[in-house]
Write a protein that holds these residues in place. Sequence first.
Motif, PDB file in Angstrom:
ATOM      1  N   PHE A 175       0.861  -1.183   0.000  1.00  0.00           N
ATOM      2  CA  PHE A 175       0.000   0.000   0.000  1.00  0.00           C
ATOM      3  C   PHE A 175       0.890   1.224   0.000  1.00  0.00           C
ATOM      4  O   PHE A 175       1.839   1.316   0.790  1.00  0.00           O
ATOM      5  N   THR A 176       0.607   2.177  -0.879  1.00  0.00           N
ATOM      6  CA  THR A 176       1.378   3.415  -0.961  1.00  0.00           C
ATOM      7  C   THR A 176       0.521   4.588  -0.504  1.00  0.00           C
ATOM      8  O   THR A 176      -0.593   4.784  -1.008  1.00  0.00           O
ATOM      9  N   PHE A 177       1.028   5.358   0.445  1.00  0.00           N
ATOM     10  CA  PHE A 177       0.281   6.515   0.922  1.00  0.00           C
ATOM     11  C   PHE A 177       0.265   7.603  -0.144  1.00  0.00           C
ATOM     12  O   PHE A 177       1.291   7.900  -0.756  1.00  0.00           O
ATOM     13  N   PRO A 178      -0.894   8.201  -0.395  1.00  0.00           N
ATOM     14  CA  PRO A 178      -1.027   9.195  -1.476  1.00  0.00           C
ATOM     15  C   PRO A 178      -0.296  10.494  -1.158  1.00  0.00           C
ATOM     16  O   PRO A 178       0.032  10.773   0.005  1.00  0.00           O
ATOM     17  N   PRO A 179      -0.041  11.329  -2.185  1.00  0.00           N
ATOM     18  CA  PRO A 179       0.613  12.620  -1.959  1.00  0.00           C
ATOM     19  C   PRO A 179      -0.180  13.476  -0.972  1.00  0.00           C
ATOM     20  O   PRO A 179      -1.410  13.438  -0.952  1.00  0.00           O
ATOM     21  N   GLY A 180       0.525  14.230  -0.162  1.00  0.00           N
ATOM     22  CA  GLY A 180      -0.119  15.113   0.799  1.00  0.00           C
ATOM     23  C   GLY A 180      -0.554  14.430   2.084  1.00  0.00           C
ATOM     24  O   GLY A 180      -1.284  15.032   2.877  1.00  0.00           O
ATOM     25  N   THR A 181      -0.112  13.189   2.316  1.00  0.00           N
ATOM     26  CA  THR A 181      -0.504  12.467   3.525  1.00  0.00           C
ATOM     27  C   THR A 181       0.388  12.880   4.693  1.00  0.00           C
ATOM     28  O   THR A 181       1.603  12.706   4.652  1.00  0.00           O
ATOM     29  N   THR A 182      -0.231  13.422   5.724  1.00  0.00           N
ATOM     30  CA  THR A 182       0.493  13.832   6.925  1.00  0.00           C
ATOM     31  C   THR A 182      -0.043  13.071   8.124  1.00  0.00           C
ATOM     32  O   THR A 182      -1.255  12.999   8.334  1.00  0.00           O
ATOM     33  N   LEU A 183       0.865  12.505   8.890  1.00  0.00           N
ATOM     34  CA  LEU A 183       0.495  11.819  10.125  1.00  0.00           C
ATOM     35  C   LEU A 183       0.834  12.769  11.274  1.00  0.00           C
ATOM     36  O   LEU A 183       2.010  13.043  11.555  1.00  0.00           O
ATOM     37  N   ARG A 184      -0.209  13.295  11.910  1.00  0.00           N
ATOM     38  CA  ARG A 184      -0.002  14.276  12.958  1.00  0.00           C
ATOM     39  C   ARG A 184       0.641  13.644  14.195  1.00  0.00           C
ATOM     40  O   ARG A 184       0.530  12.436  14.420  1.00  0.00           O
ATOM     41  N   ALA A 185       1.283  14.465  14.988  1.00  0.00           N
ATOM     42  CA  ALA A 185       1.877  13.986  16.230  1.00  0.00           C
ATOM     43  C   ALA A 185       0.807  13.337  17.100  1.00  0.00           C
ATOM     44  O   ALA A 185      -0.239  13.931  17.357  1.00  0.00           O
ATOM     45  N   GLY A 186       1.046  12.109  17.514  1.00  0.00           N
ATOM     46  CA  GLY A 186       0.098  11.364  18.333  1.00  0.00           C
ATOM     47  C   GLY A 186      -0.998  10.668  17.562  1.00  0.00           C
ATOM     48  O   GLY A 186      -1.782   9.915  18.151  1.00  0.00           O
ATOM     49  N   GLN A 187      -1.086  10.882  16.242  1.00  0.00           N
ATOM     50  CA  GLN A 187      -2.187  10.309  15.457  1.00  0.00           C
ATOM     51  C   GLN A 187      -1.984   8.816  15.214  1.00  0.00           C
ATOM     52  O   GLN A 187      -0.879   8.351  14.972  1.00  0.00           O
TER      53      GLN A 187
END
Length: 285
Positions: free
Chosen positions: A221-233
């Motif tokens: 699985f490839t994460f799409p462009p613009g994917t941000t994992l927030r701190a603690g998420q």
Amino acid sequence: MSKVTTSGTWTAINPTPSNVSGLDTGHVTWGTPVEGGKSGYSFSGGTVEMKADGSEATLGTFTHRNFPILGGGVDQFDVDLVVRIRFEEDDKDREFSFRFHHFETPNDGPTPDDEVDLPTRVSPESVTIDGEEYAAVITGFKRSGEIVNKFFSPENGSNSADIVAVLSRVGVPEVVITDVCQKGKVKYTQADEYVEIVNQGTAHADISGWNLHADDPGQNFTFPPGTTLRAGQRIRIYTNEVHAEWGGYSFGSGRAIWADKGDTAHLFDAEGEAVYYYSYGTEAS
């Protein structure tokens, strides 16, 4: 770092609902009771192991007492909590503050359960350990052994969960795999299998183009462009289901991906560098 003792007080509510009491204590309440008691939050600390190695620990137990109330026209507000942590090594208290967002739903509406969220997961305060600066990061609510992102409480009762947190270096993301749920309940396809990924760091992580996969070809699985994992998420990537509350990610596979007896989930960044791997079972590859 080893044992710590925690305690906490609720310090502010904004905007303020009616009939608030208990600020600067471990149990804050609000609202005019309709038939039972007032609604409110409590925090109960304790003594736990907390290490500066990314290990998740229980910061304390959060309880929401939810009763039908009149809130004076305020149905959403923020409730601030200050957690005091006493480290065994130096016998000193450090304070870490967090914010809870409360949604007091209509008692007779289609979704009467009140909702509690964590808009502030990273404490503004920090502590220095072996020359490194660390902050406390809340990674979720733990109920019945499962960690969830949001907390829902039915009317007319109390609902409790442990608050799970880590000590993380200030200004650094820390993306890890925390679970692989194999043996899905959906027959044949096991579409409800998932891999759980958490950013345990104090900074957001851009995971655009990162890859998650097992060892077999086509199982990635490839994460799409613009994917941000927030701190603690905390997010989940399902085999063939979409759950918006967990990010909405899916392999889109018509067959099971994760072997029941054991396997390894690999996480690579956009340049193909290994970030993390998670093995489980007796036949992990």
